[in-house]
Scaffold this motif. Sequence first.
Motif, mmCIF file in Angstrom:
data_model
loop_
_atom_site.group_PDB
_atom_site.id
_atom_site.type_symbol
_atom_site.label_atom_id
_atom_site.label_comp_id
_atom_site.label_asym_id
_atom_site.label_seq_id
_atom_site.Cartn_x
_atom_site.Cartn_y
_atom_site.Cartn_z
ATOM 1 N N LEU A 180 21.176 -1.489 65.146
ATOM 2 C CA LEU A 180 20.203 -2.576 65.262
ATOM 3 C C LEU A 180 18.831 -2.070 65.691
ATOM 4 N N VAL A 181 18.795 -1.140 66.647
ATOM 5 C CA VAL A 181 17.490 -0.690 67.134
ATOM 6 C C VAL A 181 16.801 0.239 66.143
ATOM 7 N N GLN A 182 17.598 0.787 65.188
ATOM 8 C CA GLN A 182 16.963 1.638 64.185
ATOM 9 C C GLN A 182 16.234 0.833 63.104
ATOM 10 N N LEU A 183 16.619 -0.454 62.992
ATOM 11 C CA LEU A 183 15.961 -1.296 61.989
ATOM 12 C C LEU A 183 14.487 -1.474 62.344
ATOM 13 N N SER A 184 13.655 -1.406 61.332
ATOM 14 C CA SER A 184 12.236 -1.629 61.581
ATOM 15 C C SER A 184 12.006 -3.100 61.951
ATOM 16 N N PRO A 185 11.198 -3.372 62.986
ATOM 17 C CA PRO A 185 10.935 -4.763 63.362
ATOM 18 C C PRO A 185 10.200 -5.535 62.267
ATOM 19 N N ASN A 186 9.670 -4.788 61.275
ATOM 20 C CA ASN A 186 8.935 -5.449 60.198
ATOM 21 C C ASN A 186 9.821 -6.381 59.372
ATOM 22 N N TYR A 187 11.116 -6.018 59.233
ATOM 23 C CA TYR A 187 12.033 -6.886 58.491
ATOM 24 C C TYR A 187 12.058 -8.271 59.107
ATOM 25 N N LYS A 188 12.196 -8.266 60.447
ATOM 26 C CA LYS A 188 12.299 -9.521 61.167
ATOM 27 C C LYS A 188 10.977 -10.298 61.039
ATOM 28 N N ARG A 189 9.876 -9.558 61.218
ATOM 29 C CA ARG A 189 8.569 -10.207 61.151
ATOM 30 C C ARG A 189 8.346 -10.839 59.791
ATOM 31 N N ALA A 190 8.705 -10.076 58.741
ATOM 32 C CA ALA A 190 8.509 -10.582 57.383
ATOM 33 C C ALA A 190 9.316 -11.852 57.148
ATOM 34 N N ALA A 191 10.574 -11.827 57.586
ATOM 35 C CA ALA A 191 11.429 -12.990 57.388
ATOM 36 C C ALA A 191 10.878 -14.200 58.132
ATOM 37 N N MET A 192 10.408 -13.975 59.357
ATOM 38 C CA MET A 192 9.865 -15.060 60.173
ATOM 39 C C MET A 192 8.596 -15.623 59.537
ATOM 40 N N ASP A 193 7.733 -14.710 59.023
ATOM 41 C CA ASP A 193 6.499 -15.135 58.366
ATOM 42 C C ASP A 193 6.790 -16.006 57.160
ATOM 43 N N LEU A 194 7.897 -15.693 56.497
ATOM 44 C CA LEU A 194 8.239 -16.457 55.303
ATOM 45 C C LEU A 194 8.971 -17.740 55.648
ATOM 46 N N GLY A 195 9.081 -18.025 56.945
ATOM 47 C CA GLY A 195 9.583 -19.323 57.350
ATOM 48 C C GLY A 195 11.034 -19.382 57.769
ATOM 49 N N ALA A 196 11.694 -18.237 57.865
ATOM 50 C CA ALA A 196 13.096 -18.260 58.272
ATOM 51 C C ALA A 196 13.192 -18.461 59.785
ATOM 52 N N ASN A 197 14.200 -19.222 60.229
ATOM 53 C CA ASN A 197 14.402 -19.335 61.675
ATOM 54 C C ASN A 197 15.268 -18.169 62.158
#
Lengths: 287, 263
Positions: A180-197
């Motif tokens: 989990l910590v190896q995942l880039s935080p950008n994935y999460k940011r991108a998903a959130m920006d696109l409106g995902a909860n």
Amino acid sequence: MNADVSGNDDPRSAWFYVVPALLWTMAFFVVPFAFMAATSFASLVRRKITYTWDLGNYLEFFDKPYLLKGLFVSLEITLAVTFISVVLAYPLAWIIAERVPKRLQRAVLILAILPFWTSYVVRSYSWLLLFSSNGVINNALMGSGIISEPLQLASTTSATIIGFVHFFVMLLTLTIYSNLVQLSPNYKRAAMDLGANTFQTFWHVILPLTLPGIMVGAFLTFVLCIGDYITPQILGGNNELVLPQIIMLQLGRRADIPAAASMSIILMLVVTAVYLLCLRWLKMERT
Amino acid sequence: MLRHRLLSLFSWTYLIAMFGFILLPVAVLVLFSFQDGTLPIPPFNGFTLKWYAEVFADQKLMAALQNSLSVAFGSSLLACLLGFFAAYGLSRYRLPASALQRVLLMAPMTVSYLIIALGLLVVFNWSGIRLSLWTVGIGHVVINLPLCFAIIYASMGDHQKNTERAARDLGANGFQVLYLITAPMLMPSILAAFFLSLTFSWDEFIISFLLSRFDVTLPVEIWSLLRSGLNPKTNAIGSLVFLLSMILLLVLETLVFRRRSKP
């Protein structure tokens, strides 16, 4: 890694470095393994190993219901343990990685895998302290008036499963956390920006990305669990024997090394089959 | 907002519940090692160190402890040495069938300890070699060699290669390069491999159980203690093993990982 070092050293001397380790592995791993495989085709004649080169031990395994049952009990327990451990460990790893403040994460993680460092034998024994008829759990339940008679907790398949889950939750929390910590935080940011909860982000983005890591951890759990003798022997008692217990029984009481060897080979083949299945499944996931 | 708070509440509840599950057995183990009574079960009668005194007075346990330490140190040292040489040879020279050699060296990792022990048992039986601490040690080198090789091989990069080349140009022979340049540069991973082997050997049961006879290691001795059922003395030796492993872990953490994380 392949170009040799140019210089005044004779390349032939490379063998000097590699040969000791190779010889050791040949002498104490490859040769013994071959011997064991050969012995699985032998049989015990008047308490001596006689190389009869037949399939007697294998046929007996599939012929005697109590031997075959050991394999099914093993598979049942191992699959249950693998599934429960992944389901319990994933949220724990996620909470440590996402909810616990960064500077505390290392300490929390070390605390979460602390019992990992007690001896394996001692860890199963500690569960016995909780499970025995006058142990901690029965004592607490009876003290609070929930039950009047002690429950039979020790010497059950459930006890074996709980003991295993305890160990593998720690192992899996560690592997899933590092995933989990190896995942880039950008994935999460991108998903959130696109409106995902939070839930959608987790379900559609984070979980699929960590799936290969989970599979590796689950496979490791499977291999270590199905080959273990200590936990079922201490916590499971003698009613539902797993395959390693049956193997040890052949060795102990009857000194029947050929039978034990054939069952070990069967156990190894089962693990290999599961490995190939995992590999295939992972490949399908990727395409 | 409410949803967020609910998730947070759930997270903390889950975290605490799981910590309870994970830490409870060890807490009970340690607590009842101080039990003033003959059974390590509730109620807790009072605090005593008598069981620890009994552990230290038990000759068999102390002998097993010593055996475990010698086997762990001896086998880890040999596994590291063999692993280091093999890693050096395979990463610094072009050898025929090097991929096959790597596979061979890693192979014991893929086989369960029970099978390794059984194989060695068959061979020792056949060749008339008597079971002893030496045979246990041989088994432990077999399981730890792949680990040591993998860890050290993975850390042999091009960075060291240039320094080695420089040393050669300045007239060092092969052995001097290995001893004065490569080994010191790789010390963190060599130490990591060594201490990891140490913990594996220290805790290993099935190989020690099947390949020893009169002199046994600590896990095997504890195993035979279990036959007498629940006993605060078993709690005491268990807690001591836990303490020793924690010290080992602390050494590993400060010596190896702390140093590695610095640039």
